[in-house]
Design an enzyme around this catalytic site. Sequence first.
Site, PDB file in Angstrom:
ATOM      1  N   GLU A   1       0.826  -1.206   0.000  1.00 55.94           N
ATOM      2  CA  GLU A   1       0.000   0.000   0.000  1.00 55.94           C
ATOM      3  C   GLU A   1       0.865   1.263   0.000  1.00 55.94           C
ATOM      4  OE1 GLU A   1      -3.865  -0.814   2.035  1.00 55.94           O
ATOM      5  OE2 GLU A   1      -3.402   1.079   3.013  1.00 55.94           O
TER       6      GLU A   1
ATOM      7  N   HIS B   1       7.783 -26.825   0.529  1.00 51.05           N
ATOM      8  CA  HIS B   1       7.103 -27.925  -0.154  1.00 51.05           C
ATOM      9  C   HIS B   1       5.984 -27.425  -1.051  1.00 51.05           C
ATOM     10  CE1 HIS B   1       9.390 -30.724   2.325  1.00 51.05           C
ATOM     11  NE2 HIS B   1       9.273 -29.783   3.234  1.00 51.05           N
TER      12      HIS B   1
ATOM     13  N   LYS C   1     -13.115   2.245  -1.692  1.00 54.38           N
ATOM     14  CA  LYS C   1     -14.022   2.616  -0.590  1.00 54.38           C
ATOM     15  C   LYS C   1     -15.167   3.466  -1.130  1.00 54.38           C
ATOM     16  CE  LYS C   1     -10.889   2.582   3.460  1.00 54.38           C
ATOM     17  NZ  LYS C   1     -10.343   3.307   4.603  1.00 54.38           N
TER      18      LYS C   1
HETATM   19  O1  PA5 Z   1      -3.047   1.819   5.837  1.00 56.05           O
HETATM   20  C1  PA5 Z   1      -4.151   2.304   5.659  1.00 56.05           C
HETATM   21  O2  PA5 Z   1      -4.370   3.508   5.823  1.00 56.05           O
HETATM   22  C2  PA5 Z   1      -5.360   1.456   5.294  1.00 56.05           C
HETATM   23  O3  PA5 Z   1      -5.053   0.199   4.855  1.00 56.05           O
HETATM   24  C3  PA5 Z   1      -6.278   1.350   6.495  1.00 56.05           C
HETATM   25  O4  PA5 Z   1      -5.598   0.750   7.551  1.00 56.05           O
HETATM   26  C4  PA5 Z   1      -7.549   0.566   6.188  1.00 56.05           C
HETATM   27  O5  PA5 Z   1      -8.121   0.971   4.989  1.00 56.05           O
HETATM   28  C5  PA5 Z   1      -8.546   0.757   7.319  1.00 56.05           C
HETATM   29  O6  PA5 Z   1      -8.828   2.118   7.448  1.00 56.05           O
HETATM   30  P1  PA5 Z   1      -9.375   2.756   8.770  1.00 56.05           P
HETATM   31  O7  PA5 Z   1      -8.398   2.499   9.879  1.00 56.05           O
HETATM   32  O8  PA5 Z   1      -9.496   4.201   8.446  1.00 56.05           O
HETATM   33  O9  PA5 Z   1     -10.706   2.123   9.045  1.00 56.05           O
END
Ligand code: PA5
Length: 476
Positions: free
Chosen positions: A302, A331, A445
Amino acid sequence: MNERYLDESWRQSMRVKLDFNNMMSDQLGNRGIYKRELESMQSLMDAAVVSMRAKRPIMRWRELPYNQDEIVKSIIADAASIREQFDDFVVLGIGGSALGPTAVQQALNHLHYNDLSHEKRNGPRLFVEDNIDPERMAALLDVIDIEKTCFNVISKSGGTSETMSQLLIISSLLHEKLGTDISTHLIATTDESKGNLIKIAKAENLKTYFIPEGVGGRFSELCPVGLLAAAVCGIDIRELLAGAAFMDAICDSQRDVWKNPAYMLATLQVASMKRGCNISVMMPYADSLRYMADWYAQLWAESLGKKTDWDGNVVNAGQTPVKSLGVTDQHSQVQLYTEGPFDKVLTFLAVDKYRCETMISDGYFDVPDVSFLCGHTQNELIAAELRATEYAVSKSGHLNHIIMMPEVNAFTVGQLLFLFEMATAFAGELLNINAFDQPGVEEGKKATYALLGKQGYDEKRAELAAIPEKNEKFII
Ligand code: PA5
């Protein structure tokens, strides 16, 4: 708690190290990275070092090992009362709000923690409910007693549909059982001022922990997001933070990239990407670290998977993380890693001293191909298998390196988390991309909001409606 992390000689003995021999041409020959390749990146590396210094104030996750004394006290006090009152502790969250708590729990507690008797566990069971598979919520409700469960809803943005759907289900059940006041059974962890969760927390009068500004989801394990669940399950969170501070001191003070494990790790990965190695395989040789690979996958994917760089150029940067477990995946995947395409870098996570030693029993002396194992331990066997895999992968010319952990304990896990966070941020600098946003996630989202009729998403709804119909002939 044992404050061994204050003892300098113990700290040094627990230092997590990077062995990058098998990335270099000295070991790997032509397939390895030549020193001159890295030297050609020197000005980029120097600029990234300066930038990491300059950006420290905005990378606020880097201060978490130092600025949470009061929060830690409060978490430890709350954790003690949760441990006394509740049978189960359930985290409701996804992504960065779930992967860290899962990884740290698996790393530092009994491998079958939830299955231990209450006396042996000495704390509530932990469930981290990230997915919204409807069967999963139903299954959870089958195994917990809601009146004996404390829930921690975690969302940085305070609006993620998955987490909000879980909150709606759980808060409604809690209200059914407990009446108006559900604050005894529900804790919120979110941004102090932004988002919907803080509004709900205030309306429900919930105990709330804050995710500091500048600490994004995937960089949040060392704030209340991860610390509360860890403390509830008896993990020494002060030692965890001390480990992170120890790694920070190593990385922040060392300007020479050749001596800086986080910066070197990032530099080698970026040099590998330039050669087309766009897959990063994370292969811990320890069940305790298996979910570290999931946590790392989110952090790396990410943060670095970005379409454009800071100058607006389309770069489609990133390296695809793959989770693997030693020795299990020897394996399953290692055949590919030794003989398949030269498109990946393997990161082995090695543990020097496991938390127990398991002797292989004597027997079957009439079958020498089995009895050669007698007298050895499984510790020796797993170490030999890691050594053998490292050898086979290197012999076939595939890039790999080892992160060596003396033990898996809160101090070394704190170091490991911080090492990867620093490496990710440094890789972002080398790639000239923003490692701290996630427009691709946000896009998904928004599309979900539009599909489920959320207000303010008409344009996105129209965009989705304009997608050409699927062709039946391609559905067979
Ligand atoms: O790293 C990030 O910002 C995202 O992956 C969030 O952790 C994930 O989308 C969850 O978002 P939130 O904590 O706002 O609910």
